[in-house]
Write an enzyme that holds these catalytic residues in place. Structure first.
Site, PDB file in Angstrom:
ATOM      1  CB  SER A  14     -61.395 -16.586  22.247  1.00 14.69           C
ATOM      2  OG  SER A  14     -62.262 -17.242  21.831  1.00 14.69           O
ATOM      3  CB  ALA A  15     -61.794 -19.741  26.919  1.00 16.85           C
ATOM      4  CG  HIS A  16     -63.279 -21.318  21.177  1.00 16.65           C
ATOM      5  ND1 HIS A  16     -63.093 -21.621  19.630  1.00 16.65           N
ATOM      6  CD2 HIS A  16     -63.409 -20.338  20.496  1.00 16.65           C
ATOM      7  CE1 HIS A  16     -63.722 -20.672  19.295  1.00 16.65           C
ATOM      8  NE2 HIS A  16     -63.491 -19.654  19.584  1.00 16.65           N
ATOM      9  CB  THR A  28     -76.823 -13.068  34.566  1.00 17.30           C
ATOM     10  OG1 THR A  28     -77.528 -12.836  34.531  1.00 17.30           O
ATOM     11  CG2 THR A  28     -76.434 -14.200  35.533  1.00 17.30           C
ATOM     12  CB  CYS A  48     -63.873 -16.115  12.035  1.00 18.81           C
ATOM     13  SG  CYS A  48     -63.712 -16.592  12.640  1.00 18.81           S
ATOM     14  CD  GLN A  82     -55.572 -18.337  16.526  1.00 16.89           C
ATOM     15  OE1 GLN A  82     -54.874 -19.362  16.925  1.00 16.89           O
ATOM     16  NE2 GLN A  82     -56.821 -18.617  15.721  1.00 16.89           N
ATOM     17  CG  ASN A  94     -57.137 -15.869  12.067  1.00 16.61           C
ATOM     18  OD1 ASN A  94     -56.516 -14.849  12.148  1.00 16.61           O
ATOM     19  ND2 ASN A  94     -57.712 -16.219  11.212  1.00 16.61           N
ATOM     20  N   GLY A 113     -63.922 -14.314  21.458  1.00 15.54           N
ATOM     21  CA  GLY A 113     -62.769 -13.156  20.921  1.00 15.54           C
ATOM     22  C   GLY A 113     -63.473 -11.610  20.550  1.00 15.54           C
ATOM     23  CB  THR A 114     -66.485 -12.539  18.142  1.00 15.75           C
ATOM     24  OG1 THR A 114     -65.630 -13.427  17.476  1.00 15.75           O
ATOM     25  CG2 THR A 114     -67.569 -11.133  17.106  1.00 15.75           C
TER      26      THR A 114
END
Ligand SMILES: Cc1ncc(COP(=O)(O)O)c(C=O)c1O
Length: 388
Positions: free
Chosen positions: A200-202, A238, A330, A180, A152, A71-72
Protein backbone atom coordinates in the site's frame (compact mmCIF):
# COMPACT_ATOMS: atom_id res chain seq x y z
CA UNK A 1 -0.33 24.47 21.26
CA UNK A 2 1.98 22.10 19.43
CA UNK A 3 0.58 19.62 16.91
CA UNK A 4 2.25 16.25 17.12
CA UNK A 5 1.17 13.60 14.64
CA UNK A 6 2.09 10.16 15.95
CA UNK A 7 -0.21 8.02 13.82
CA UNK A 8 2.01 7.24 10.82
CA UNK A 9 0.97 3.57 10.81
CA UNK A 10 -2.56 4.74 10.00
CA UNK A 11 -1.33 6.97 7.21
CA UNK A 12 1.46 9.33 6.28
CA UNK A 13 1.40 12.73 4.56
CA UNK A 14 2.35 12.68 0.88
CA UNK A 15 6.04 13.54 0.43
CA UNK A 16 6.52 16.78 -1.57
CA UNK A 17 8.65 14.93 -4.11
CA UNK A 18 5.82 12.41 -4.55
CA UNK A 19 3.17 15.07 -5.13
CA UNK A 20 5.44 16.87 -7.60
CA UNK A 21 5.96 13.61 -9.51
CA UNK A 22 2.19 13.15 -9.83
CA UNK A 23 1.15 16.68 -10.78
CA UNK A 24 2.18 16.69 -14.44
CA UNK A 25 0.70 13.23 -14.92
CA UNK A 26 -2.76 14.43 -13.83
CA UNK A 27 -2.81 17.21 -16.38
CA UNK A 28 -0.37 16.37 -19.16
CA UNK A 29 -0.11 12.57 -19.30
CA UNK A 30 -3.82 12.02 -18.82
CA UNK A 31 -4.20 9.44 -21.59
CA UNK A 32 -5.83 6.08 -20.97
CA UNK A 33 -2.94 3.64 -20.66
CA UNK A 34 -4.89 1.14 -22.76
CA UNK A 35 -5.33 3.53 -25.72
CA UNK A 36 -3.03 2.94 -28.64
CA UNK A 37 -2.55 6.58 -29.64
CA UNK A 38 0.31 8.77 -28.42
CA UNK A 39 -1.49 9.97 -25.27
CA UNK A 40 -2.22 6.38 -24.28
CA UNK A 41 1.27 5.19 -25.07
CA UNK A 42 2.83 7.95 -22.97
CA UNK A 43 0.66 7.01 -20.01
CA UNK A 44 1.48 3.34 -20.53
CA UNK A 45 5.23 4.06 -20.42
CA UNK A 46 4.81 5.88 -17.09
CA UNK A 47 2.69 3.03 -15.73
CA UNK A 48 5.23 0.38 -16.71
CA UNK A 49 8.18 2.39 -15.40
CA UNK A 50 6.35 2.70 -12.07
CA UNK A 51 5.65 -1.02 -11.99
CA UNK A 52 9.30 -1.75 -12.66
CA UNK A 53 10.48 0.49 -9.80
CA UNK A 54 8.12 -1.15 -7.32
CA UNK A 55 9.03 -4.65 -8.53
CA UNK A 56 12.73 -3.86 -8.14
CA UNK A 57 12.21 -2.80 -4.50
CA UNK A 58 10.94 -6.27 -3.59
CA UNK A 59 13.21 -8.26 -5.91
CA UNK A 60 10.33 -9.16 -8.24
CA UNK A 61 10.02 -9.19 -12.05
CA UNK A 62 8.05 -6.25 -13.38
CA UNK A 63 5.34 -8.57 -14.76
CA UNK A 64 4.69 -10.00 -11.28
CA UNK A 65 3.38 -6.71 -9.84
CA UNK A 66 -0.23 -5.56 -10.40
CA UNK A 67 -1.71 -2.28 -9.23
CA UNK A 68 -4.72 -2.33 -6.91
CA UNK A 69 -6.71 0.32 -5.04
CA UNK A 70 -4.67 -0.35 -1.89
CA UNK A 71 -3.67 -2.92 0.68
CA UNK A 72 -7.26 -3.97 1.39
CA UNK A 73 -7.90 -4.92 -2.22
CA UNK A 74 -4.56 -6.73 -2.46
CA UNK A 75 -5.38 -8.78 0.66
CA UNK A 76 -8.89 -9.58 -0.63
CA UNK A 77 -7.46 -10.56 -4.01
CA UNK A 78 -4.83 -12.80 -2.42
CA UNK A 79 -7.21 -14.72 -0.18
CA UNK A 80 -10.29 -14.95 -2.41
CA UNK A 81 -8.33 -15.33 -5.65
CA UNK A 82 -6.23 -18.21 -4.32
CA UNK A 83 -9.16 -19.85 -2.53
CA UNK A 84 -11.34 -19.93 -5.65
CA UNK A 85 -8.51 -21.01 -7.94
CA UNK A 86 -7.59 -23.84 -5.53
CA UNK A 87 -11.15 -25.01 -5.08
CA UNK A 88 -10.99 -26.27 -8.66
CA UNK A 89 -8.25 -28.63 -7.45
CA UNK A 90 -10.45 -29.71 -4.53
CA UNK A 91 -8.43 -27.77 -1.98
CA UNK A 92 -10.41 -25.52 0.31
CA UNK A 93 -8.53 -25.10 3.60
CA UNK A 94 -6.86 -21.82 4.58
CA UNK A 95 -4.59 -20.98 7.50
CA UNK A 96 -4.19 -17.44 8.81
CA UNK A 97 -2.83 -15.96 12.04
CA UNK A 98 -5.03 -14.42 14.73
CA UNK A 99 -3.44 -10.97 14.39
CA UNK A 100 -3.99 -10.36 10.68
CA UNK A 101 -5.39 -7.05 9.50
CA UNK A 102 -9.17 -7.01 9.06
CA UNK A 103 -8.67 -7.10 5.27
CA UNK A 104 -7.31 -10.64 5.69
CA UNK A 105 -9.39 -11.65 8.70
CA UNK A 106 -12.69 -10.57 7.18
CA UNK A 107 -11.82 -12.02 3.76
CA UNK A 108 -11.20 -15.34 5.51
CA UNK A 109 -14.52 -15.03 7.38
CA UNK A 110 -16.29 -14.34 4.07
CA UNK A 111 -14.64 -17.40 2.53
CA UNK A 112 -15.81 -19.46 5.49
CA UNK A 113 -19.38 -18.31 4.79
CA UNK A 114 -18.87 -19.47 1.20
CA UNK A 115 -17.88 -23.00 2.12
CA UNK A 116 -14.14 -22.76 2.73
CA UNK A 117 -12.52 -24.05 5.90
CA UNK A 118 -10.40 -21.57 7.85
CA UNK A 119 -8.02 -22.20 10.74
CA UNK A 120 -6.83 -19.24 12.79
CA UNK A 121 -3.49 -19.91 14.45
CA UNK A 122 -2.97 -18.18 17.84
CA UNK A 123 0.00 -15.96 18.77
CA UNK A 124 2.05 -15.65 21.95
CA UNK A 125 2.00 -12.73 24.42
CA UNK A 126 4.38 -10.75 22.15
CA UNK A 127 2.15 -11.34 19.09
CA UNK A 128 4.63 -13.79 17.56
CA UNK A 129 3.31 -16.61 15.39
CA UNK A 130 4.97 -19.95 16.12
CA UNK A 131 5.88 -21.62 12.78
CA UNK A 132 5.41 -25.08 14.34
CA UNK A 133 1.76 -24.19 15.03
CA UNK A 134 1.32 -23.27 11.37
CA UNK A 135 2.91 -26.58 10.45
CA UNK A 136 0.57 -28.45 12.77
CA UNK A 137 -2.50 -26.81 11.21
CA UNK A 138 -1.70 -28.05 7.68
CA UNK A 139 -4.12 -30.61 6.19
CA UNK A 140 -4.36 -32.42 2.87
CA UNK A 141 -6.72 -29.75 1.54
CA UNK A 142 -4.68 -26.70 2.64
CA UNK A 143 -4.25 -24.31 -0.28
CA UNK A 144 -3.07 -21.12 1.41
CA UNK A 145 -1.19 -19.84 4.46
CA UNK A 146 -1.40 -16.11 5.12
CA UNK A 147 0.73 -14.46 7.80
CA UNK A 148 1.51 -10.75 7.87
CA UNK A 149 5.12 -9.56 7.84
CA UNK A 150 4.71 -7.12 10.73
CA UNK A 151 1.68 -6.27 12.78
CA UNK A 152 0.25 -2.79 12.37
CA UNK A 153 -0.94 -2.42 15.97
CA UNK A 154 2.05 -3.60 17.99
CA UNK A 155 4.86 -3.78 15.41
CA UNK A 156 5.94 -7.41 15.97
CA UNK A 157 7.85 -8.81 12.99
CA UNK A 158 6.78 -12.35 12.17
CA UNK A 159 9.11 -15.23 11.20
CA UNK A 160 7.81 -15.28 7.62
CA UNK A 161 10.98 -16.86 6.17
CA UNK A 162 10.37 -19.98 8.24
CA UNK A 163 6.62 -20.00 7.64
CA UNK A 164 7.09 -19.52 3.89
CA UNK A 165 9.57 -22.41 3.82
CA UNK A 166 7.05 -24.64 5.60
CA UNK A 167 4.38 -23.68 3.05
CA UNK A 168 6.71 -24.25 0.10
CA UNK A 169 7.82 -27.68 1.34
CA UNK A 170 4.15 -28.71 1.57
CA UNK A 171 3.29 -27.24 -1.87
CA UNK A 172 0.97 -24.68 -0.24
CA UNK A 173 0.83 -21.07 -1.42
CA UNK A 174 2.08 -18.41 1.00
CA UNK A 175 0.70 -14.87 1.16
CA UNK A 176 2.10 -12.12 3.35
CA UNK A 177 0.59 -8.71 4.05
CA UNK A 178 3.67 -6.50 3.82
CA UNK A 179 1.73 -3.22 3.95
CA UNK A 180 3.59 -2.08 7.08
CA UNK A 181 7.04 -3.33 6.09
CA UNK A 182 7.95 -2.56 2.47
CA UNK A 183 10.12 0.56 2.56
CA UNK A 184 10.85 0.05 6.25
CA UNK A 185 12.61 -3.30 6.54
CA UNK A 186 13.96 -5.59 3.79
CA UNK A 187 11.40 -7.57 1.80
CA UNK A 188 12.81 -9.69 -1.01
CA UNK A 189 10.79 -12.34 -2.80
CA UNK A 190 14.04 -14.06 -3.78
CA UNK A 191 15.05 -14.62 -0.17
CA UNK A 192 11.64 -15.61 1.16
CA UNK A 193 9.35 -18.17 -0.47
CA UNK A 194 6.49 -15.66 -0.73
CA UNK A 195 4.05 -16.40 -3.56
CA UNK A 196 1.80 -13.39 -3.10
CA UNK A 197 2.22 -10.18 -1.14
CA UNK A 198 0.23 -7.01 -0.51
CA UNK A 199 1.48 -3.43 -0.67
CA UNK A 200 0.00 0.00 0.00
CA UNK A 201 1.36 3.45 -0.92
CA UNK A 202 -0.10 5.63 1.81
CA UNK A 203 1.92 4.03 4.61
CA UNK A 204 5.15 5.24 2.98
CA UNK A 205 4.44 8.87 2.11
CA UNK A 206 2.63 7.94 -1.11
CA UNK A 207 -0.96 8.71 -2.11
CA UNK A 208 -4.01 6.95 -0.69
CA UNK A 209 -6.09 4.73 -2.93
CA UNK A 210 -3.28 2.79 -4.59
CA UNK A 211 -1.42 -0.35 -3.70
CA UNK A 212 -0.20 -3.45 -5.44
CA UNK A 213 -0.25 -7.19 -5.30
CA UNK A 214 2.83 -9.24 -6.12
CA UNK A 215 1.95 -12.59 -7.69
CA UNK A 216 4.84 -14.97 -8.30
CA UNK A 217 4.88 -16.24 -11.90
CA UNK A 218 2.87 -19.43 -12.28
CA UNK A 219 0.72 -18.88 -9.16
CA UNK A 220 -2.87 -19.97 -9.69
CA UNK A 221 -5.08 -17.10 -8.57
CA UNK A 222 -8.46 -15.90 -9.83
CA UNK A 223 -9.24 -12.24 -10.49
CA UNK A 224 -11.61 -10.29 -8.27
CA UNK A 225 -12.86 -7.85 -10.90
CA UNK A 226 -14.23 -8.70 -14.30
CA UNK A 227 -14.11 -6.13 -17.08
CA UNK A 228 -11.35 -4.96 -19.39
CA UNK A 229 -8.06 -6.75 -19.87
CA UNK A 230 -5.98 -4.25 -17.91
CA UNK A 231 -3.13 -5.46 -15.69
CA UNK A 232 -2.66 -8.54 -17.84
CA UNK A 233 -6.26 -9.62 -17.16
CA UNK A 234 -5.69 -9.73 -13.43
CA UNK A 235 -7.35 -6.44 -12.44
CA UNK A 236 -9.95 -4.87 -14.68
CA UNK A 237 -10.46 -1.10 -14.65
CA UNK A 238 -8.73 1.91 -16.17
CA UNK A 239 -5.30 2.22 -14.61
CA UNK A 240 -4.64 5.13 -12.25
CA UNK A 241 -1.40 6.34 -13.78
CA UNK A 242 -0.79 9.47 -11.61
CA UNK A 243 -1.18 7.45 -8.42
CA UNK A 244 1.02 4.66 -9.78
CA UNK A 245 3.74 7.23 -10.54
CA UNK A 246 3.40 8.67 -7.02
CA UNK A 247 3.49 5.20 -5.49
CA UNK A 248 6.70 4.35 -7.37
CA UNK A 249 8.32 7.63 -6.29
CA UNK A 250 7.34 6.94 -2.67
CA UNK A 251 8.87 3.45 -2.86
CA UNK A 252 12.05 4.82 -4.40
CA UNK A 253 12.44 7.45 -1.65
CA UNK A 254 11.56 4.94 1.10
CA UNK A 255 14.25 2.54 -0.12
CA UNK A 256 16.87 5.33 -0.07
CA UNK A 257 15.91 6.62 3.37
CA UNK A 258 14.99 3.34 5.05
CA UNK A 259 18.20 2.56 6.91
CA UNK A 260 18.81 6.08 8.24
CA UNK A 261 15.22 6.35 9.42
CA UNK A 262 15.33 3.01 11.21
CA UNK A 263 18.20 4.34 13.34
CA UNK A 264 16.32 7.61 13.99
CA UNK A 265 13.15 5.73 15.02
CA UNK A 266 15.07 3.31 17.26
CA UNK A 267 16.51 6.25 19.24
CA UNK A 268 13.11 7.88 19.64
CA UNK A 269 11.54 4.56 20.61
CA UNK A 270 14.11 4.16 23.37
CA UNK A 271 13.29 7.59 24.77
CA UNK A 272 9.59 6.82 24.63
CA UNK A 273 9.83 3.32 26.07
CA UNK A 274 11.94 4.44 29.02
CA UNK A 275 9.75 7.41 29.89
CA UNK A 276 6.64 5.20 29.71
CA UNK A 277 8.01 2.47 31.94
CA UNK A 278 9.84 4.79 34.38
CA UNK A 279 7.13 7.36 34.86
CA UNK A 280 3.78 5.54 34.64
CA UNK A 281 2.30 2.91 36.93
CA UNK A 282 1.40 -0.56 35.67
CA UNK A 283 1.96 -0.02 31.99
CA UNK A 284 2.62 -2.86 29.57
CA UNK A 285 4.65 -2.31 26.40
CA UNK A 286 3.05 -4.39 23.65
CA UNK A 287 4.89 -6.22 20.91
CA UNK A 288 8.13 -8.13 20.80
CA UNK A 289 10.92 -6.19 22.60
CA UNK A 290 13.46 -6.83 19.83
CA UNK A 291 11.66 -8.26 16.79
CA UNK A 292 9.54 -5.24 16.06
CA UNK A 293 9.23 -2.22 13.79
CA UNK A 294 11.20 0.61 15.33
CA UNK A 295 8.66 3.36 14.66
CA UNK A 296 5.78 1.77 16.64
CA UNK A 297 5.29 1.96 20.40
CA UNK A 298 2.09 0.42 21.76
CA UNK A 299 1.34 0.79 25.45
CA UNK A 300 -1.51 -0.58 27.59
CA UNK A 301 -2.61 0.54 31.03
CA UNK A 302 -3.22 -2.63 33.03
CA UNK A 303 -6.93 -2.63 33.92
CA UNK A 304 -6.31 -4.56 37.15
CA UNK A 305 -4.21 -1.70 38.51
CA UNK A 306 -5.40 1.41 36.68
CA UNK A 307 -8.69 2.96 35.77
CA UNK A 308 -7.73 4.40 32.43
CA UNK A 309 -10.18 4.60 29.56
CA UNK A 310 -8.62 4.19 26.11
CA UNK A 311 -11.03 6.42 24.21
CA UNK A 312 -10.77 9.14 26.83
CA UNK A 313 -6.98 8.89 26.49
CA UNK A 314 -7.13 9.42 22.72
CA UNK A 315 -9.51 12.35 23.14
CA UNK A 316 -7.47 13.90 25.95
CA UNK A 317 -4.32 13.68 23.85
CA UNK A 318 -6.15 15.03 20.82
CA UNK A 319 -7.23 18.08 22.85
CA UNK A 320 -3.54 18.66 23.58
CA UNK A 321 -2.61 18.38 19.88
CA UNK A 322 -1.27 14.81 19.99
CA UNK A 323 -2.67 12.37 17.41
CA UNK A 324 -2.34 8.67 18.28
CA UNK A 325 -4.35 5.51 17.57
CA UNK A 326 -6.24 3.26 19.92
CA UNK A 327 -5.30 0.21 17.88
CA UNK A 328 -5.62 -0.51 14.18
CA UNK A 329 -6.53 2.64 12.26
CA UNK A 330 -9.03 0.63 10.29
CA UNK A 331 -11.00 -0.19 13.46
CA UNK A 332 -10.81 3.25 15.04
CA UNK A 333 -14.22 4.61 15.85
CA UNK A 334 -15.29 1.14 16.89
CA UNK A 335 -15.60 0.36 20.60
CA UNK A 336 -14.45 -3.25 20.16
CA UNK A 337 -11.30 -4.31 22.01
CA UNK A 338 -8.56 -4.93 19.49
CA UNK A 339 -8.46 -8.51 18.22
CA UNK A 340 -4.66 -8.27 18.16
CA UNK A 341 -4.33 -7.36 21.84
CA UNK A 342 -6.90 -9.93 22.95
CA UNK A 343 -5.10 -12.59 20.86
CA UNK A 344 -1.95 -11.64 22.81
CA UNK A 345 -3.80 -12.41 26.03
CA UNK A 346 -4.70 -8.90 27.20
CA UNK A 347 -8.07 -8.73 28.94
CA UNK A 348 -10.72 -6.63 27.18
CA UNK A 349 -10.41 -3.61 29.49
CA UNK A 350 -6.62 -3.52 29.23
CA UNK A 351 -6.88 -3.91 25.45
CA UNK A 352 -9.23 -0.93 25.37
CA UNK A 353 -6.85 1.12 27.54
CA UNK A 354 -4.15 0.95 24.87
CA UNK A 355 -2.60 3.59 22.67
CA UNK A 356 -0.32 3.23 19.70
CA UNK A 357 2.27 5.89 18.91
CA UNK A 358 3.73 5.56 15.42
CA UNK A 359 6.55 7.87 14.41
CA UNK A 360 7.35 9.34 11.03
CA UNK A 361 10.31 11.00 9.39
CA UNK A 362 9.51 14.45 10.78
CA UNK A 363 9.11 13.20 14.38
CA UNK A 364 11.63 14.80 16.78
CA UNK A 365 12.71 14.00 20.32
CA UNK A 366 10.86 17.17 21.44
CA UNK A 367 7.67 15.71 19.91
CA UNK A 368 8.15 12.54 21.97
CA UNK A 369 8.65 14.52 25.19
CA UNK A 370 5.64 16.73 24.40
CA UNK A 371 3.47 13.62 23.79
CA UNK A 372 4.57 11.94 27.02
CA UNK A 373 4.05 15.14 29.02
CA UNK A 374 0.56 15.37 27.52
CA UNK A 375 -0.08 11.75 28.47
CA UNK A 376 0.86 12.58 32.08
CA UNK A 377 -1.71 15.36 32.10
CA UNK A 378 -4.46 13.16 30.63
CA UNK A 379 -3.80 10.20 32.95
CA UNK A 380 -3.58 12.63 35.89
CA UNK A 381 -7.00 14.07 35.02
CA UNK A 382 -8.49 10.59 35.01
CA UNK A 383 -7.03 9.72 38.39
CA UNK A 384 -8.37 13.00 39.73
CA UNK A 385 -11.81 12.23 38.29
CA UNK A 386 -11.80 8.80 39.97
CA UNK A 387 -10.70 10.08 43.41
CA UNK A 388 -12.96 13.19 43.51
C1 LIG B 1 -1.25 -4.44 7.82
C2 LIG B 1 -2.25 -3.72 6.97
N1 LIG B 1 -2.82 -4.37 5.95
C3 LIG B 1 -3.71 -3.77 5.14
C4 LIG B 1 -4.09 -2.46 5.35
C5 LIG B 1 -5.07 -1.82 4.42
O1 LIG B 1 -4.41 -1.01 3.48
P1 LIG B 1 -5.19 0.14 2.70
O2 LIG B 1 -5.49 1.21 3.68
O3 LIG B 1 -4.23 0.57 1.62
O4 LIG B 1 -6.42 -0.47 2.12
C6 LIG B 1 -3.54 -1.75 6.43
C7 LIG B 1 -3.98 -0.37 6.72
O5 LIG B 1 -4.06 0.05 7.86
C8 LIG B 1 -2.58 -2.39 7.25
O6 LIG B 1 -2.01 -1.77 8.27
Amino acid sequence: MRNVYLDHSATTPVDDRVSTSMQAVFTENFGNASSIHLFGREAKVLLEESRELIAKAIGARYDEVYFTSGGTEADNHALKGIAFASEKQKKNHIIISAIEHHAVLHSAAWLREHGFEVDIVPVDADALVDPSKIHAAIKTGTCLISVMHANNEVGTIEPIDEIAAIARSSAILFHSDTVQTVGKIPVDVNNTAIDVLSLSAHKMYGPKGIGAIYIRRGTKIDSLLQGGSQENNRRAGTENVPLAVGFAKAVEIAMEEREGLAVHYAKLREVMRSRLTDEFEAVILNGHPQLSLSHIVSVSFDSQKNRVDGDALIMGLDLRGVAVASGSACSSGSMQASHVLTAMGRDRETAKATIRFSMGKSTTEEDIHYAIDALHEVVGTMKHAVSS
